[in-house]
Design a protein around this motif. Structure first.
Motif, mmCIF file in Angstrom:
data_model
loop_
_atom_site.group_PDB
_atom_site.id
_atom_site.type_symbol
_atom_site.label_atom_id
_atom_site.label_comp_id
_atom_site.label_asym_id
_atom_site.label_seq_id
_atom_site.Cartn_x
_atom_site.Cartn_y
_atom_site.Cartn_z
ATOM 1 N N LEU A 57 0.819 -1.219 0.000
ATOM 2 C CA LEU A 57 0.000 0.000 0.000
ATOM 3 C C LEU A 57 0.853 1.270 0.000
ATOM 4 N N ASP A 61 -1.326 2.985 -3.257
ATOM 5 C CA ASP A 61 -2.548 2.953 -2.468
ATOM 6 C C ASP A 61 -3.741 2.669 -3.392
ATOM 7 N N ASP A 62 -4.892 2.349 -2.771
ATOM 8 C CA ASP A 62 -6.128 2.199 -3.528
ATOM 9 C C ASP A 62 -6.060 1.003 -4.485
ATOM 10 N N THR A 64 -6.989 -3.410 -5.122
ATOM 11 C CA THR A 64 -7.948 -4.459 -4.778
ATOM 12 C C THR A 64 -7.259 -5.536 -3.924
ATOM 13 N N ARG A 94 -11.495 -0.815 3.969
ATOM 14 C CA ARG A 94 -11.944 -1.762 2.955
ATOM 15 C C ARG A 94 -13.309 -1.304 2.479
ATOM 16 N N ASP A 97 -16.003 -1.997 -4.464
ATOM 17 C CA ASP A 97 -15.838 -1.160 -5.650
ATOM 18 C C ASP A 97 -17.227 -0.833 -6.199
ATOM 19 N N ILE A 105 -11.831 -2.743 -2.446
ATOM 20 C CA ILE A 105 -10.728 -1.782 -2.590
ATOM 21 C C ILE A 105 -10.131 -1.511 -1.214
ATOM 22 N N ARG A 107 -7.571 0.875 0.972
ATOM 23 C CA ARG A 107 -6.946 2.203 0.994
ATOM 24 C C ARG A 107 -6.281 2.439 2.343
#
Length: 156
Positions: A57, A61-62, A64, A94, A97, A105, A107
């Motif tokens: 991450l 970032d961001d 799956t 979490r 999507d 997804i 983040r």
């Protein structure tokens, strides 16, 4: 140690002695490496698998769950409980999507982003613990990556 290959392509009989096994050397080295990381990561409140997720991450970032799994060679059944614990620790979020409900997804949270600064000394500390020249470690990593790729190809 014999490579297991001769010019005729036949594989010779190899020793069943524990100390002759490549797998045991890798296993024992992994245990020693994990011991070093446990000490260092304990100060950050992370386990080694959590640290690996954070590194993915911090690079990007961001992503799956499946993208994290591909990077770490882990399946979603292994990752999901790990990511849930990390979400409870407020290191990441979490979310489904919006375009594809099957995808989750991941983040970084502000706390997860801030943890990166505290983690910066970890690789250097591991390097110091290894007590060998950087060129030797780089060469070893390349050899291990090549071995992993060959073993993965042999598994199909």
């Amino acid at each position: 140690m014999d490579t297991g290959h001769d010019t005729a392509g036949a594989v010779p009989e190899l020793s069943l002695k524990l100390d002759d096994q490549l797998c045991f050397s890798l296993y024992a080295t992994s245990l020693a490496m994990n011991k070093i990381y446990r000490k260092l990561l304990g100060q950050l409140g992370l386990t080694y698998p959590q640290y690996l997720v954070m590194m993915v991450l911090w690079e990007r970032d961001d992503v799956t769950v499946s993208e994290i799994g591909e990077r770490l060679y882990l399946d979603s059944a292994t990752l999901t409980p790990l990511l849930k614990r990390m979400e409870a620790m407020e290191l990441l979020t979490r979310a489904r999507d919006a375009r594809d409900e099957r995808q989750v997804i991941i983040r970084l949270s502000d706390k997860g982003r801030a943890l990166r600064k505290a983690a910066v000394p970890v690789p250097g500390s591991v390097f110091c613990a290894a007590a060998c020249p950087v060129e030797e470690l780089v060469q070893l990593k390349v050899q291990l990556d090549t071995l992993r790729e060959r073993l993965a190809a042999a598994c199909g």
